[in-house]
Scaffold this motif. Sequence first.
Motif, short mmCIF file in Angstrom:
data_model
loop_
_atom_site.label_atom_id
_atom_site.label_comp_id
_atom_site.label_asym_id
_atom_site.label_seq_id
_atom_site.Cartn_x
_atom_site.Cartn_y
_atom_site.Cartn_z
N LEU A 185 -31.66 -20.36 31.54
CA LEU A 185 -31.55 -19.17 32.37
C LEU A 185 -30.43 -19.44 33.37
O LEU A 185 -30.64 -20.05 34.40
N THR A 186 -29.23 -18.97 33.03
CA THR A 186 -28.08 -19.21 33.89
C THR A 186 -27.67 -17.90 34.55
O THR A 186 -27.96 -16.81 34.04
N PRO A 187 -26.99 -17.99 35.68
CA PRO A 187 -26.54 -16.76 36.36
C PRO A 187 -25.69 -15.86 35.46
O PRO A 187 -25.86 -14.64 35.47
N MET A 188 -24.82 -16.44 34.66
CA MET A 188 -23.96 -15.62 33.83
C MET A 188 -24.77 -14.89 32.74
O MET A 188 -24.50 -13.73 32.44
N ARG A 189 -25.77 -15.54 32.19
CA ARG A 189 -26.62 -14.89 31.19
C ARG A 189 -27.43 -13.76 31.83
O ARG A 189 -27.63 -12.71 31.21
N VAL A 190 -27.89 -13.95 33.05
CA VAL A 190 -28.64 -12.91 33.76
C VAL A 190 -27.73 -11.71 34.01
O VAL A 190 -28.13 -10.56 33.79
N VAL A 191 -26.51 -11.95 34.47
CA VAL A 191 -25.57 -10.86 34.71
C VAL A 191 -25.29 -10.13 33.40
O VAL A 191 -25.26 -8.88 33.37
N ALA A 192 -25.11 -10.85 32.32
CA ALA A 192 -24.85 -10.22 31.02
C ALA A 192 -26.02 -9.32 30.62
O ALA A 192 -25.82 -8.18 30.18
N ALA A 193 -27.25 -9.81 30.80
CA ALA A 193 -28.43 -9.01 30.47
C ALA A 193 -28.51 -7.77 31.36
O ALA A 193 -28.85 -6.67 30.89
N LEU A 194 -28.22 -7.93 32.64
CA LEU A 194 -28.23 -6.78 33.55
C LEU A 194 -27.18 -5.74 33.17
O LEU A 194 -27.42 -4.53 33.28
N LEU A 195 -26.04 -6.18 32.71
CA LEU A 195 -25.01 -5.25 32.25
C LEU A 195 -25.47 -4.49 31.01
O LEU A 195 -25.21 -3.28 30.88
N ILE A 196 -26.17 -5.19 30.11
CA ILE A 196 -26.71 -4.51 28.94
C ILE A 196 -27.71 -3.45 29.36
O ILE A 196 -27.67 -2.30 28.89
N VAL A 197 -28.63 -3.81 30.25
CA VAL A 197 -29.64 -2.86 30.73
C VAL A 197 -28.96 -1.68 31.43
O VAL A 197 -29.36 -0.52 31.23
N SER A 198 -27.93 -1.93 32.22
CA SER A 198 -27.18 -0.85 32.88
C SER A 198 -26.60 0.10 31.84
O SER A 198 -26.66 1.32 32.01
N GLY A 199 -26.05 -0.45 30.79
CA GLY A 199 -25.50 0.37 29.72
C GLY A 199 -26.56 1.20 29.04
O GLY A 199 -26.33 2.37 28.69
N LEU A 200 -27.73 0.62 28.84
CA LEU A 200 -28.84 1.36 28.22
C LEU A 200 -29.27 2.53 29.09
O LEU A 200 -29.51 3.64 28.59
N VAL A 201 -29.38 2.29 30.39
CA VAL A 201 -29.77 3.36 31.32
C VAL A 201 -28.73 4.48 31.28
O VAL A 201 -29.08 5.67 31.19
N LEU A 202 -27.48 4.12 31.32
CA LEU A 202 -26.42 5.13 31.28
C LEU A 202 -26.43 5.90 29.97
O LEU A 202 -26.22 7.13 29.96
N MET A 203 -26.68 5.20 28.86
CA MET A 203 -26.73 5.87 27.56
C MET A 203 -27.89 6.86 27.52
O MET A 203 -27.75 7.98 27.04
N LYS A 204 -29.03 6.44 28.04
CA LYS A 204 -30.20 7.34 28.08
C LYS A 204 -29.92 8.56 28.97
O LYS A 204 -30.20 9.69 28.58
N LEU A 205 -29.33 8.33 30.13
CA LEU A 205 -29.02 9.44 31.02
C LEU A 205 -28.00 10.40 30.43
O LEU A 205 -28.06 11.60 30.65
N SER A 206 -27.08 9.87 29.66
CA SER A 206 -26.04 10.71 29.07
C SER A 206 -26.56 11.57 27.92
O SER A 206 -25.92 12.53 27.53
N SER A 207 -27.72 11.20 27.37
CA SER A 207 -28.24 11.96 26.24
C SER A 207 -29.19 13.07 26.67
O SER A 207 -29.69 13.81 25.85
N SER A 208 -29.46 13.17 27.96
CA SER A 208 -30.39 14.20 28.45
C SER A 208 -29.70 15.53 28.62
O SER A 208 -28.57 15.65 28.90
#
Length: 105
Positions: free
Chosen positions: A82-105
């Motif tokens: 569990l490294t800081p860079m891996r956490v940031v990468a996962a957070l970026l993926i989650v951010s992208g998922l949220v944006l994708m969901k919001l864009s489909s509404s």
Amino acid sequence: MAWVYLLVAGVLEVVWAFTMKQSNGFTNIKYSAITLVAMIASFGLLSVAMRSLPLGTAYTIWTGIGAVGAFLVGITVLGEALTPMRVVAALLIVSGLVLMKLSSS
């Protein structure tokens, strides 16, 4: 209902990724069988979700759930780093998922 199918398909993607790892290159028959069943179910539910969701949205959410889920399983179950860079990468993926969901509404 399509979002529920998509969520379950994403969770099954995590299951088959984990059991594929546990199958040791498909040499363990139990984990190999679970992998194949979970893959088929995951793809099947993804295809049902795609009946009413846009391709880009459905596929992005599905792969994102799989990626972040596999990351979390790797850390919690397999003891991966569990490294800081891996956490940031996962957070970026989650951010992208949220944006994708919001864009489909």
